[in-house]
Design an enzyme around this catalytic site. Sequence first.
Site, short mmCIF file in Angstrom:
data_model
loop_
_atom_site.label_atom_id
_atom_site.label_comp_id
_atom_site.label_asym_id
_atom_site.label_seq_id
_atom_site.Cartn_x
_atom_site.Cartn_y
_atom_site.Cartn_z
N ASN A 1 0.80 -1.22 0.00
CA ASN A 1 0.00 0.00 0.00
C ASN A 1 0.83 1.27 0.00
O ASN A 1 0.40 2.31 -0.49
CB ASN A 1 -0.93 0.00 1.22
CG ASN A 1 -2.02 -1.05 1.12
OD1 ASN A 1 -2.82 -1.02 0.20
ND2 ASN A 1 -2.05 -1.98 2.07
N SER A 2 2.04 1.20 0.55
CA SER A 2 2.86 2.41 0.63
C SER A 2 4.28 2.21 0.10
O SER A 2 4.95 3.18 -0.24
CB SER A 2 2.94 2.92 2.08
OG SER A 2 3.45 1.91 2.94
N ARG A 3 4.75 0.95 0.03
CA ARG A 3 6.12 0.70 -0.42
C ARG A 3 6.16 -0.44 -1.43
O ARG A 3 5.25 -1.26 -1.50
CB ARG A 3 7.03 0.34 0.76
CG ARG A 3 7.15 1.40 1.82
CD ARG A 3 8.34 1.10 2.74
NE ARG A 3 8.31 -0.26 3.26
CZ ARG A 3 9.37 -0.87 3.81
NH1 ARG A 3 10.52 -0.24 3.89
NH2 ARG A 3 9.27 -2.10 4.29
N ASP B 1 -0.87 -10.93 -0.63
CA ASP B 1 0.28 -10.84 0.28
C ASP B 1 0.06 -11.69 1.52
O ASP B 1 1.00 -12.31 2.03
CB ASP B 1 0.57 -9.38 0.65
CG ASP B 1 -0.65 -8.63 1.17
OD1 ASP B 1 -1.80 -9.10 0.98
OD2 ASP B 1 -0.46 -7.56 1.78
#
Length: 244
Positions: free
Chosen positions: A10-12, A103
């Site tokens: 979501n961010s990386r 994931d």
Amino acid sequence: MTDLLIDAGNSRIKWARAQDGQVVGAARATSHEAIGDLLDEWQAMSTPPRRARMVNVADATIAQRLADWLNTHWAIRLETVETPAVGGGVRVAYSRPEQLGTDRWLAMVGAKAAGYAPACVVDCGTAMTVDVVAADGTHQGGLIAAGLSAQQIGLAHLAPALPTVEWSTRAAFLTANTQDALVSGYLHGTALAIQGIVRRCMQSSDARLTPVLTGGDAPLIARYLDMDVCLRPDLVLEGLAQLP
């Protein structure tokens, strides 16, 4: 030759190379905003990979940019992995397996392949997820909560007067100022929540579960836990490496 493994969260974006089902060397990570730096690192590789596989829970534009680069520079088609009902030695509990984050499935695959099952797998990312997998790979179910960054963003939205804080590897439990109180609440609160969830899972299981922590915030949160855990920050990539 090696495979290129990509975990677009979501961010990386995390990535590593793998050979014969094992991750080779340390995984690398970058934010979505710094994707250009990631592509520069790939460009500097002396030998291109033979294939590229990705798990993607991020925006589709991230996947498309990576796919276009791989096709243009290495003539490689990016393979995107989806959650199956049964795969990688894990049988998913969801009646609609496609609704389980890929994931999460891969983290269970990685935990089982590493010999941790029966396990309670805690992924400490933007979202904090918990999944229990039996020794035979049967998924027992799981839960989702807000991770550290999501907690801070959510609270800032509802209470904008509160300051933004930086995470600390040493934070007092009881504090005497707002800044430190927020740090304590985020870090100690998250650690205590994980401990409670893991112990509840253990009480509900007939088998002795191994707690396994993974995800970008796992090394930090592990410092605040009052219980023994197996720390595997790159478990999703390890699971991805196991797939044929």
